[in-house]
Design a protein around this motif. Sequence first.
Motif, PDB file in Angstrom:
ATOM      1  N   ASN A 162       0.829  -1.216  -0.008  1.00 15.84           N
ATOM      2  CA  ASN A 162      -0.115   0.092  -0.041  1.00 15.84           C
ATOM      3  C   ASN A 162       0.769   1.034  -0.094  1.00 15.84           C
ATOM      4  O   ASN A 162       1.655   1.371   0.966  1.00 15.84           O
ATOM      5  N   LEU A 163       0.681   2.156  -1.004  1.00 16.05           N
ATOM      6  CA  LEU A 163       1.623   3.307  -1.175  1.00 16.05           C
ATOM      7  C   LEU A 163       1.124   4.359  -0.208  1.00 16.05           C
ATOM      8  O   LEU A 163      -0.045   4.884  -0.574  1.00 16.05           O
ATOM      9  N   ASN A 164       1.937   4.498   0.918  1.00 11.58           N
ATOM     10  CA  ASN A 164       1.692   5.834   1.615  1.00 11.58           C
ATOM     11  C   ASN A 164       2.625   6.789   1.715  1.00 11.58           C
ATOM     12  O   ASN A 164       2.885   7.664   2.476  1.00 11.58           O
ATOM     13  N   GLN A 165       3.584   6.826   0.666  1.00 13.80           N
ATOM     14  CA  GLN A 165       4.783   7.735   0.705  1.00 13.80           C
ATOM     15  C   GLN A 165       4.582   8.327  -0.853  1.00 13.80           C
ATOM     16  O   GLN A 165       3.763   7.676  -1.839  1.00 13.80           O
ATOM     17  N   SER A 166       4.881   9.314  -0.979  1.00 10.75           N
ATOM     18  CA  SER A 166       4.957  10.096  -2.567  1.00 10.75           C
ATOM     19  C   SER A 166       5.265   9.024  -3.297  1.00 10.75           C
ATOM     20  O   SER A 166       6.447   8.062  -3.265  1.00 10.75           O
ATOM     21  N   PHE A 167       4.646   9.007  -4.671  1.00 10.00           N
ATOM     22  CA  PHE A 167       4.916   8.236  -5.871  1.00 10.00           C
ATOM     23  C   PHE A 167       4.336   8.542  -7.174  1.00 10.00           C
ATOM     24  O   PHE A 167       3.415   9.536  -6.996  1.00 10.00           O
ATOM     25  N   THR A 168       4.661   7.952  -8.330  1.00 11.89           N
ATOM     26  CA  THR A 168       4.431   8.441  -9.531  1.00 11.89           C
ATOM     27  C   THR A 168       4.006   7.124 -10.281  1.00 11.89           C
ATOM     28  O   THR A 168       4.518   6.030 -10.366  1.00 11.89           O
ATOM     29  N   ALA A 236       0.833  10.329 -13.398  1.00  8.50           N
ATOM     30  CA  ALA A 236       0.161  10.897 -12.359  1.00  8.50           C
ATOM     31  C   ALA A 236       1.251  10.830 -10.964  1.00  8.50           C
ATOM     32  O   ALA A 236       1.774  10.012 -10.653  1.00  8.50           O
ATOM     33  N   VAL A 237       1.077  12.036 -10.594  1.00  7.58           N
ATOM     34  CA  VAL A 237       2.015  12.337  -9.330  1.00  7.58           C
ATOM     35  C   VAL A 237       1.472  12.680  -8.122  1.00  7.58           C
ATOM     36  O   VAL A 237       0.508  13.271  -8.017  1.00  7.58           O
ATOM     37  N   ILE A 238       1.695  11.721  -7.191  1.00  7.24           N
ATOM     38  CA  ILE A 238       1.164  11.894  -5.832  1.00  7.24           C
ATOM     39  C   ILE A 238       2.362  12.433  -4.868  1.00  7.24           C
ATOM     40  O   ILE A 238       3.157  11.705  -4.287  1.00  7.24           O
ATOM     41  N   ASP A 239       2.210  13.810  -4.373  1.00  6.02           N
ATOM     42  CA  ASP A 239       3.368  14.263  -3.788  1.00  6.02           C
ATOM     43  C   ASP A 239       2.946  14.278  -2.153  1.00  6.02           C
ATOM     44  O   ASP A 239       2.007  15.445  -1.899  1.00  6.02           O
ATOM     45  N   LEU A 240       3.042  13.357  -1.603  1.00 11.01           N
ATOM     46  CA  LEU A 240       2.520  13.476  -0.066  1.00 11.01           C
ATOM     47  C   LEU A 240       3.284  14.399   1.026  1.00 11.01           C
ATOM     48  O   LEU A 240       2.907  14.257   2.124  1.00 11.01           O
ATOM     49  N   THR A 241       4.419  14.869   0.450  1.00 12.41           N
ATOM     50  CA  THR A 241       5.253  15.871   1.373  1.00 12.41           C
ATOM     51  C   THR A 241       4.457  17.265   1.344  1.00 12.41           C
ATOM     52  O   THR A 241       4.718  17.826   2.212  1.00 12.41           O
ATOM     53  N   ILE A 242       4.076  17.552   0.362  1.00 13.66           N
ATOM     54  CA  ILE A 242       3.424  18.983   0.161  1.00 13.66           C
ATOM     55  C   ILE A 242       1.639  18.712  -0.213  1.00 13.66           C
ATOM     56  O   ILE A 242       1.226  19.815  -0.146  1.00 13.66           O
TER      57      ILE A 242
END
Length: 334
Positions: A162-168, A236-242
């Motif tokens: 399960n992806l819970n850090q930033s990923f593309t 698709a980029v999911i940036d979970l830091t910002i």
Amino acid sequence: RLPSTTGTAPNRKFIVTWYNVREWNSPGSYFNMQIILNENGDFVYQYKDTVNITTGHAQIGWEVSATDYDILPYAGFGSLAYTAIRFYAAPKRAEWQMDESAWTGAAGEIIDTGGNGYNAQAVNGATNSGATPAIATNPGTCRYGTFNGTTQYVAVPGGFPNLNQSFTIGAWIRTQDRAKAGQKIFVDDQSKTNGYGLTLGDNGAGVITLYNRASTPVSLDTSAVIQNNLWYYVAAVIDLTINQRYIYVYDASGTLQTSATTAFAGWGTDAGPASIGGVTNASADAAGLAILPGLVKYDEVYGPNEITHAFRVTVRATNNYFVWPASHKAGSNT
């Protein structure tokens, strides 16, 4: 400047060294630095003795275009002496090139070329082909998966995290019906509890959607750029830091067709496995039932407009049958 090339393929390095470079209009200032370009795409800036009398600021980074770049600012250039900064591509979590000679449905036959062993499986007759590649030249793109849009998909193994850090997520896509809802590019949303997905057609013909059920807002949509029978590359980029989401859509020539971005709050994951090209057999969307009454508002039933949203029902027990377009049995009684 002292350029040089060292090493042998595929590990060659191109090195440029600047030795005692003077700062403009500051005779007492000088800099010693080096850039190393590695054949694998990594590059390194490294610094030696530096005298920065003017205390000027530094900007270090790279630029592909006016919109594709990254910069690391430093308040004092002198602080970089005897340090190095490496830029590198993030390692791939998984990569399925779908370049096998043929799919038979055997477990693990779709190889994870990212090297992490997440070898996948074609389900319900999904096949691959090389008849109309996105880029037909050599070098070009490889073979690709084909799906019927109802029952077929590629099952990602359960060990995929399960992806819970930033990923593309990146994928080549081609549709024959841009208006068909529910075209899944990559989804991890089997149980419909806080999962995410990248889809085509769910929020309009030709629209790419990136959603997460635990986020506010839930969805990010592009403009309706996808046309029938044409290849596109979607990132698709999911940036979970910002807490920012992005979608980029390119045509087969590499020209950006559209992009979209939004800030969001919250991110969730689904307990079930991920899939490519369609939902899994165990998904609530795949295990559809015959049309039954569901929960809708009074004014939707008796109002002048059609009902444009999906709705579901929960029952205590169902027969162990299914009707098209459902793909499998989900009932408990015979």
